[in-house]
Design a protein around this motif. Structure first.
Motif, PDB file in Angstrom:
ATOM      1  N   SER A  40       0.821  -1.215   0.000  1.00 27.90           N
ATOM      2  CA  SER A  40       0.000   0.000   0.000  1.00 27.90           C
ATOM      3  C   SER A  40       0.855   1.265   0.000  1.00 27.90           C
ATOM      4  CB  SER A  40      -0.931   0.017   1.220  1.00 27.90           C
ATOM      5  OG  SER A  40      -0.200   0.227   2.419  1.00 27.90           O
ATOM      6  N   PRO A  71       0.468   3.101  -7.341  1.00 22.80           N
ATOM      7  CA  PRO A  71      -0.834   2.477  -7.653  1.00 22.80           C
ATOM      8  C   PRO A  71      -0.717   1.469  -8.791  1.00 22.80           C
ATOM      9  CG  PRO A  71      -1.041   4.867  -7.479  1.00 22.80           C
ATOM     10  CD  PRO A  71       0.420   4.565  -7.466  1.00 22.80           C
ATOM     11  N   LYS A  78      -5.885   0.187 -12.617  1.00 23.58           N
ATOM     12  CA  LYS A  78      -7.236   0.112 -12.045  1.00 23.58           C
ATOM     13  C   LYS A  78      -8.059  -1.010 -12.669  1.00 23.58           C
ATOM     14  CE  LYS A  78      -7.295   5.053 -11.057  1.00 23.58           C
ATOM     15  NZ  LYS A  78      -6.098   5.372 -11.840  1.00 23.58           N
ATOM     16  N   ALA A 125      -4.891  -1.230  -2.449  1.00 24.90           N
ATOM     17  CA  ALA A 125      -5.428   0.039  -2.960  1.00 24.90           C
ATOM     18  C   ALA A 125      -6.324   0.695  -1.909  1.00 24.90           C
ATOM     19  CB  ALA A 125      -6.202  -0.203  -4.249  1.00 24.90           C
ATOM     20  N   ALA A 161      -4.101   2.081   0.881  1.00 28.27           N
ATOM     21  CA  ALA A 161      -3.412   3.326   0.505  1.00 28.27           C
ATOM     22  C   ALA A 161      -4.332   4.523   0.652  1.00 28.27           C
ATOM     23  CB  ALA A 161      -2.894   3.215  -0.930  1.00 28.27           C
ATOM     24  N   TRP A 178      -5.547   5.576  -6.962  1.00 28.60           N
ATOM     25  CA  TRP A 178      -5.609   4.178  -6.548  1.00 28.60           C
ATOM     26  C   TRP A 178      -6.914   3.487  -6.918  1.00 28.60           C
ATOM     27  CZ3 TRP A 178      -1.838   1.076  -4.365  1.00 28.60           C
ATOM     28  CH2 TRP A 178      -0.670   1.717  -3.941  1.00 28.60           C
TER      29      TRP A 178
END
Length: 487
Positions: free
Chosen positions: A211, A215, A218, A226, A229, A257
């Protein structure tokens, strides 16, 4: 990776709190995929405080159960073995650490603030998972709780050395970089080593260190790391809602993220508010006074909406700009000229347009290369921007051609400005190497609506006139300004 010296200090630190026997057993059961429900109930029942916490948690809105648990076996039945183990581990681990006296009783490090932030992060992780309809909410809760445990480890094993680094910033990401510079490792890596030493399940320990990285794509879907984070930034905002920088960082992290927009973030904060009391009760720690909670959501809505509008404006601005120079692009110029021309004809207002062409610019590119050419184009734009008004529009019209719209400006008022612009371009010098300094000049064609209104029926006529004047300026020897006239 942490070096051998730091690893030895961690492994042989005598002030590092040891886990209570029940926590050790819970970790062992958590690592056992075939853990027996009877064994789980037996070991949890050995700790009356933990048992009471679990029963209370099973009956909170967190789990939305229609049944009431009156004993540990019923709680396990309602929640499931895995959930009970994760909740028990969350409480047992945190409770032992909160109550353990730190070797560093420094005014710089406030353990109460550290644990409030950790619990807020756990709450945020779970709320994110709930909004995303993930099926590992309790894993998110535990990981959110302990993802910053490396900060605590640094304080315990090297309080004096770490004090200066910790005091150098209040920003989490900057702190991580400062730790790596000072000790060769950040609190993410030290925390991972500590969690491995305690035999915390691998997927939890790995999510905590991951984390703190960049990133992931997606399209992989929302992951444990994610959510973790983003939870850090949510926790910071939740604890310090009046700090504008916190909402900026949260907005950016949620985008990077998870691809969240502001509406989703507001919904997550709502979930946090609903579940706040249950989490505070579990850890016997107040994150916010009840009178403040409603205000947090109201302020979040306002601030996130401002950020949303600002981001939309930034994206819109980028779509209207030339990527190299920062001048507006041709599409934006055409739309602006059409609008300003219509306003001028409707209200009989003056309007002046100038087309600026850099002389012999192909020769510059051919002789010195496109790097030098690009630098000069960008410098020309900056030079012009520094001298025009906010309402004026400078666009990149072609390769080395620029168009300038001066709304509400008659030709008589535009003359001095355009003359200054021509001289400013001629004053630009670019040192290419020790033997070469590049100078450029510009030819400029000017047309004005107010003086020659009868000649211009639409915006295209005005730009054609300025283009015709530019053509005349080039044929007059370049580095000239020519004003269009009907004759």
């Amino acid at each position: 990776m942490i070096d051998d010296v730091l690893k030895r200090r961690l492994n042989f630190c005598t002030t590092l709190p040891s886990l209570p026997a029940v926590a050790v057993k819970i970790i062992e059961l958590a690592n056992d995929p075939d853990a027996d429900i009877g064994a789980v109930c037996q070991y949890i029942s050995l700790d009356p405080v933990l048992s009471a916490k679990l029963l209370r948690t099973a009956n909170t809105p967190l789990y939305k159960s229609r049944r009431i648990a009156t004993n540990i076996r019923q709680a396990v039945s309602i929640l499931g073995t895995h959930t009970v183990l994760v909740i028990a581990l969350s409480f047992s681990l945190t409770n032992s650490l909160i109550k353990s006296p730190l070797s560093s009783q420094s005014s710089i490090f406030d353990s109460n603030i550290f644990w409030r932030r950790s619990i807020a992060s756990a709450l945020a992780s779970r709320a994110l998972g709930e909004k995303l309809e993930l099926n590992f909410l309790d894993d998110l809760f535990l990981a959110g709780l302990i993802q910053e445990i490396g900060i605590l480890a640094f304080w315990i094993i090297m309080p004096e050395e770490y004090g200066a680094v910790f005091a150098s910033t209040t920003d989490h990401d900057t702190l991580l970089n400062n730790e790596r510079e000072a000790f060769g490792a950040g609190h993410d890596e030290l925390g991972y080593a500590l969690l491995k030493k305690w035999h915390i399940p691998d997927y939890i320990a790995l999510s905590c260190i991951n984390s703190h990285s960049q990133p992931e794509p997606k399209n992989l879907g929302p992951t444990l790391q994610a959510c973790l984070a983003v939870s850090r930034y949510l926790a910071d905002y939740f604890l310090y809602p009046h700090d504008a920088d916190k909402i900026t960082a949260l907005n950016q992290a949620a985008q990077n993220w998870l691809g969240f927009d502001t509406d989703v973030l507001i919904e997550v904060i709502k979930i946090m508010e609903v579940e706040l009391n249950a989490v505070e009760d579990l850890f016997e720690m107040t994150l916010h006074d009840s009178s403040e909670v409603n205000g947090i959501l109201a302020e979040a809505k306002e601030l996130l909406m401002i950020h949303s509008l600002s981001r939309i404006k930034d994206l819109e601005d980028k779509s209207q700009r030339d990527g190299l120079t920062g001048a507006y692009n041709r599409t934006y110029f055409d739309e602006t000229l059409r609008r300003e021309f219509n306003l001028s004809t409707q209200y009989n207002l003056p309007l002046t347009v100038a087309i600026i062409d850099l002389d012999h610019f192909k020769h510059v590119n051919d002789t010195y290369g496109h790097v030098a050419g690009d630098y000069l184009l960008a410098t020309v734009v900056k030079t012009i921007f520094d001298q025009i008004r906010q309402d004026d529009t400078l666009s990149r019209y072609g390769g080395e051609e620029f168009a300038l719209i001066l709304p509400g400006t008659p030709l008589s008022a535009a003359r001095n400005l355009i003359a200054r612009l021509k001289d400013s371009v001629a004053a630009i010098s670019y040192k290419f190497d020790s033997n070469s300094i590049i100078h450029i000049t510009a030819s400029i064609g000017v047309a004005s609506y107010y003086e020659n209104a009868a000649s211009f029926h639409d915006a295209k006529d005005l730009i054609k006139a300025a283009d015709s004047a530019l053509y005349a300026a080039k044929h007059a020897g370049r580095n000239q300004i020519i004003e269009w006239s009907p004759s």
